[in-house]
Motif scaffolding. Sequence first.
Motif, PDB file in Angstrom:
ATOM      1  N   LEU A 190       0.582  -1.597  -0.055  1.00 43.31           N
ATOM      2  CA  LEU A 190       0.319  -0.150  -0.238  1.00 43.31           C
ATOM      3  C   LEU A 190       0.997   1.303   0.082  1.00 43.31           C
ATOM      4  O   LEU A 190       0.763   2.437  -0.811  1.00 43.31           O
ATOM      5  CB  LEU A 190      -1.164  -0.743   1.248  1.00 43.31           C
ATOM      6  N   ILE A 191       2.029   1.277   0.741  1.00 44.39           N
ATOM      7  CA  ILE A 191       2.794   2.297   0.532  1.00 44.39           C
ATOM      8  C   ILE A 191       3.670   2.339  -0.027  1.00 44.39           C
ATOM      9  O   ILE A 191       3.614   3.584  -0.724  1.00 44.39           O
ATOM     10  CB  ILE A 191       3.849   1.732   1.790  1.00 44.39           C
ATOM     11  N   ALA A 192       3.878   1.542  -1.185  1.00 44.53           N
ATOM     12  CA  ALA A 192       4.098   1.608  -2.239  1.00 44.53           C
ATOM     13  C   ALA A 192       3.471   2.556  -3.357  1.00 44.53           C
ATOM     14  O   ALA A 192       4.175   3.311  -4.171  1.00 44.53           O
ATOM     15  CB  ALA A 192       5.372   0.314  -3.359  1.00 44.53           C
ATOM     16  N   VAL A 193       2.111   1.889  -3.576  1.00 46.01           N
ATOM     17  CA  VAL A 193       1.164   2.388  -4.405  1.00 46.01           C
ATOM     18  C   VAL A 193       1.037   3.756  -4.155  1.00 46.01           C
ATOM     19  O   VAL A 193       0.611   4.052  -4.719  1.00 46.01           O
ATOM     20  CB  VAL A 193       0.609   0.895  -4.437  1.00 46.01           C
ATOM     21  N   VAL A 194       0.603   4.303  -2.848  1.00 43.72           N
ATOM     22  CA  VAL A 194       0.337   5.496  -2.473  1.00 43.72           C
ATOM     23  C   VAL A 194       1.710   6.412  -2.942  1.00 43.72           C
ATOM     24  O   VAL A 194       1.224   7.241  -3.802  1.00 43.72           O
ATOM     25  CB  VAL A 194      -0.050   5.606  -0.777  1.00 43.72           C
ATOM     26  N   THR A 195       2.852   6.192  -2.651  1.00 47.57           N
ATOM     27  CA  THR A 195       3.885   6.581  -3.537  1.00 47.57           C
ATOM     28  C   THR A 195       4.301   7.155  -4.835  1.00 47.57           C
ATOM     29  O   THR A 195       4.216   8.469  -4.855  1.00 47.57           O
ATOM     30  CB  THR A 195       5.369   6.363  -2.629  1.00 47.57           C
ATOM     31  N   LEU A 196       3.819   5.510  -5.553  1.00 41.36           N
ATOM     32  CA  LEU A 196       3.756   5.901  -7.471  1.00 41.36           C
ATOM     33  C   LEU A 196       2.268   6.863  -7.356  1.00 41.36           C
ATOM     34  O   LEU A 196       2.851   7.496  -8.010  1.00 41.36           O
ATOM     35  CB  LEU A 196       4.642   4.621  -7.519  1.00 41.36           C
ATOM     36  N   GLY A 197       1.390   6.534  -6.763  1.00 40.35           N
ATOM     37  CA  GLY A 197       0.366   6.992  -7.364  1.00 40.35           C
ATOM     38  C   GLY A 197       0.341   8.285  -7.173  1.00 40.35           C
ATOM     39  O   GLY A 197       0.016   9.249  -7.878  1.00 40.35           O
ATOM     40  N   LEU A 198       1.042   8.907  -6.286  1.00 39.98           N
ATOM     41  CA  LEU A 198       0.975  10.306  -5.551  1.00 39.98           C
ATOM     42  C   LEU A 198       1.641  11.037  -6.427  1.00 39.98           C
ATOM     43  O   LEU A 198       1.729  12.423  -6.795  1.00 39.98           O
ATOM     44  CB  LEU A 198       1.300  10.767  -4.069  1.00 39.98           C
ATOM     45  N   CYS A 199       3.241  10.915  -6.869  1.00 37.94           N
ATOM     46  CA  CYS A 199       4.189  11.227  -7.636  1.00 37.94           C
ATOM     47  C   CYS A 199       3.429  11.235  -8.879  1.00 37.94           C
ATOM     48  O   CYS A 199       3.732  12.093  -9.841  1.00 37.94           O
ATOM     49  CB  CYS A 199       4.651  10.176  -8.186  1.00 37.94           C
TER      50      CYS A 199
END
Length: 542
Positions: A190-199
């Motif tokens: 979830l953290i990786a997806v959120v980081t990538l999605g926000l960028c």
Amino acid sequence: MAWPPRRRWPLAWPWPSRHVDDTPAAFKPDLIAGLTGAILVVPQGIAYALLAGLPPQYGLYTAVVPTLLAALFGDSRQMVSGPTAALSIALFATLAPLAEAGSEAFITLALTLTLLTGLFQLLLGVARLGGLVALVSHSVVVGFTAGAALIIAASQLPAALGLSRDQASALLDGGSALAGLAAIRPGAVLIAVVTLGLCLGCRRWRPRWPAMPLALLLATLLAQALDPGGESIPRIAAVPAGLPPLVLPQLSLETFSLLAPGAIALGLLGLVEAAAISRALSARSGQRVDANREFIGQGLSNLGGACFSAYVSSGSFTRSGLNASAGARTPVAAMLAALLLIPLLLLATAWLRFIPTAAIAGLLLLVAINLIDRRAIVEALRDGRDEAAVLLITFVGTLLLALEVAILLGVLASLALYLRRTSRPPVVPLTLDRAPERLHETLDATQCDVVRIDGSLYFGACDAVARRLEACRRPNLVILAAGINFIDLGGIHLLERQAGHCRARGGCLYLAWAKPGVMERLRRAGLIEARSHHDDSIAITR
């Protein structure tokens, strides 16, 4: 208090051609750009250091001294040097067979390799071999970066899934795949997806926002809310506070022979990156960048950086683009970005231990996505078999071989294909009416062959041209030479032999519209007499 009158004075740059406006209004864009760059390099530096197999603080160290030295001694006003994704993965791939990533031996080898890389780059600059970087073609760079992108993505998937190295190996093992799948941590994903999605979201809808720092901050807050103890969402290792420590890389004859090939490959790759960035920025700003000065700047930045715990660095695409977009006018912006990072190293490193490794993995997955230049790949594939072959050779070599071997293969493939093209210059048969008017009046069309040679006559092309000229059986032969840019001794001997064949048939060999350099070479060889430069055709008499 009023500011003193506006004046201009040369800063104490090593190159006296630089002049900087020292009024407060002139330095304001550089200050803003430097502050923005200092914020951006924190997540980038940490991510790239982990990508290189080094502790996270080494990425921040690489953004201080090398950035300062490159700004002082380089020639580009807007380029910012420091850690880069391509060099990080190249350094890891070069040293991984020699030592365990993160170990003291690995760190020592990394600093020594950086020293050798800087020495190689400095020697190229001092020898004024800035044009050497042109040997690394665009297709080589595109193929290498695409391969490096896949390596980056593969290396960061375990951290994005919350897996250790052993668990990641188990996931790839057919017999233990279920156990590896069971070890995946949803919180880390979830953290990786959120980081990538926000960028990606910021890049799509808010391109002016500092996407990486914002995404890293939000991912860290989310990780603290979901897992305050760091049990299910791993965090990065603690970053020790302090300035970059002074070190002396260990250089012995054995180490030199072991690391020299990698230093040459990393040096060329770093110079290619720096040259590409400086050319792109100069096209916008109008600055004419001296490649030799830039080579010297990059070499000194790596030489000095290796003594202050920095690993190999070069121009950063992301930070240089941001620097230019923020309005930077002079190298002061890059210097401020490095200097503003020092308080963070002294005071704020304790906060970096809360950053989840999955968030760093998400940033590096974004880096991998950005490294794949899809437009350039399509252009290379459409351009023809030669460019596509160079790209594919470099790409496959990057995935299967050592990085320096892949780059060397790409360069050799580019040179081989270039020599193959130039060794077969077109020899186009024409009619006499395409020759100079003076020859129309003196030659009989039925007794004359006319050809146009579209390429230089050098040793590699002589055999192919001679075979084409064998088809010319008439007494006289007219060669339209406007396309011959260069002729060497092999080409001179070719024309001499062809003139003998024409004389044996009772005719003569004529050269029309030859360029001044070709004419001068033929005069020195004694094939023609001294004639006016305005003559449109000459006869080869020897």
